[in-house]
Design an enzyme around this catalytic site. Structure first.
Site, PDB file in Angstrom:
ATOM      1  CD  GLU A 123      -3.278  -0.836   1.710  1.00 52.05           C
ATOM      2  OE1 GLU A 123      -3.787   0.219   1.295  1.00 52.05           O
ATOM      3  OE2 GLU A 123      -3.851  -1.620   2.491  1.00 52.05           O
ATOM      4  CD  GLU A 162      -3.538  -6.968   3.020  1.00 52.01           C
ATOM      5  OE1 GLU A 162      -2.866  -5.963   3.316  1.00 52.01           O
ATOM      6  OE2 GLU A 162      -3.340  -7.641   1.993  1.00 52.01           O
TER       7      GLU A 162
END
Length: 285
Positions: free
Chosen positions: A133, A153
């Protein structure tokens, strides 16, 4: 490097030992995540230090480019999942509100849009979850040949929620973004460059930071006003439709500084006089 460049003249605000800050060349700051034993997994303390340093960097006129890298064999392993589990078990987790209220996102980088100064990611090893990210919100990405990237995730029952989903969709396209997000599998640096298109250069591990420094040097050879206004235009393009982005950009304070500043006159004069321009620090907005 000019003779008056003195790295010791900078006095960044106090910060945790989990972050190292240096000034390796003219107009450039280097931030190194310094939790190598934990693969530079992010902590609240490290996040706070990054925020403090970047806020200071944004206000320092003579610093034009920042590079972020990791100490040891990893760039950033993302969030500390053990701490996340503890917060879940203790009932102190409040992820949705935390994401919604976060000004700059994961590590104070993944959704940072307030700065017009370029940020380069020097990815020295693995990057997972929040580490990816962070990278997706950098302006240029230099990766080592052995670097790997993953958004795992979904394998942990959590969510990549700090800005990477819309940004990866724009960069890689819906199908390739889905491949990373829905499978959670690891990709190589070459795949990140050639298929997913969020890495600029892949180099030997020992050359990652030197290459990032060379890219920063090339950037600082250009007018800082022009560079910062160009970055602002790219950021606005992510927020607005075409015509609105152009109009908003043309009327911004950063564009006003460019058109009324000393560097535009210097650049045009240097071209006319067939000499190298001598850029000055941008005025504070």
């Amino acid at each position: 490097m000019s003779s008056d460049w003195d790295p010791l003249a900078f006095h960044p605000p106090s910060h945790s030992e989990e972050l190292k800050v240096s000034f390796p060349q003219e107009h450039v700051m280097l931030m190194t995540l310094n939790r190598p034993r934990h693969l530079n997994a992010m902590t609240p303390q490290l996040t706070a230090s990054i925020a403090t340093i970047l806020n200071w960097f944004d206000e320092e006129p003579s610093l034009w480019v920042v590079i972020v890298t990791g100490e040891g064999r990893a760039f950033c392993a993302g969030a500390d999942l053990k701490a996340w589990l503890h917060n879940q078990s203790s009932g102190t987790a409040n992820e949705r509100e935390s994401v919604a209220s976060s000004v700059h996102g994961f590590a104070s980088i993944s959704r940072r849009h307030t700065s017009c100064k370029p940020m380069i990611a020097a990815v020295n090893g693995s990057a997972y979850g929040g580490g990816v990210e962070m990278i997706l919100n950098c302006d240029m990405v230099i990766a080592s040949e052995d670097a790997v990237f993953a958004l795992p995730e979904v394998k942990r029952g959590v969510l990549a929620s700090q800005g990477v989903i819309p940004r990866l969709g724009r960069v890689a396209g819906h199908q390739l973004a889905s491949e990373m997000l829905l499978l959670g599998n690891t990709i190589t640096a070459i795949q990140a460059r050639d298929r997913f298109r969020f890495v600029n250069l892949v180099v030997e591990k020992s050359a990652v930071v030197p290459t990032a420094l060379d890219i920063a040097r090339q950037i600082t050879m250009n007018s800082p006003d022009s560079v910062q206004s160009s970055k602002e235009g790219l950021v606005l393009a992510q927020k607005h439709h075409f015509e609105q982005a152009v109009q908003t950009h043309s009327m911004s304070l950063v564009s006003k500084r460019l058109y009324h500043g000393a560097n535009i006159r210097e650049g045009l004069a240097a071209f006319s006089e067939r000499r190298k321009p001598r850029w000055s620090n941008p005025a504070k907005l």
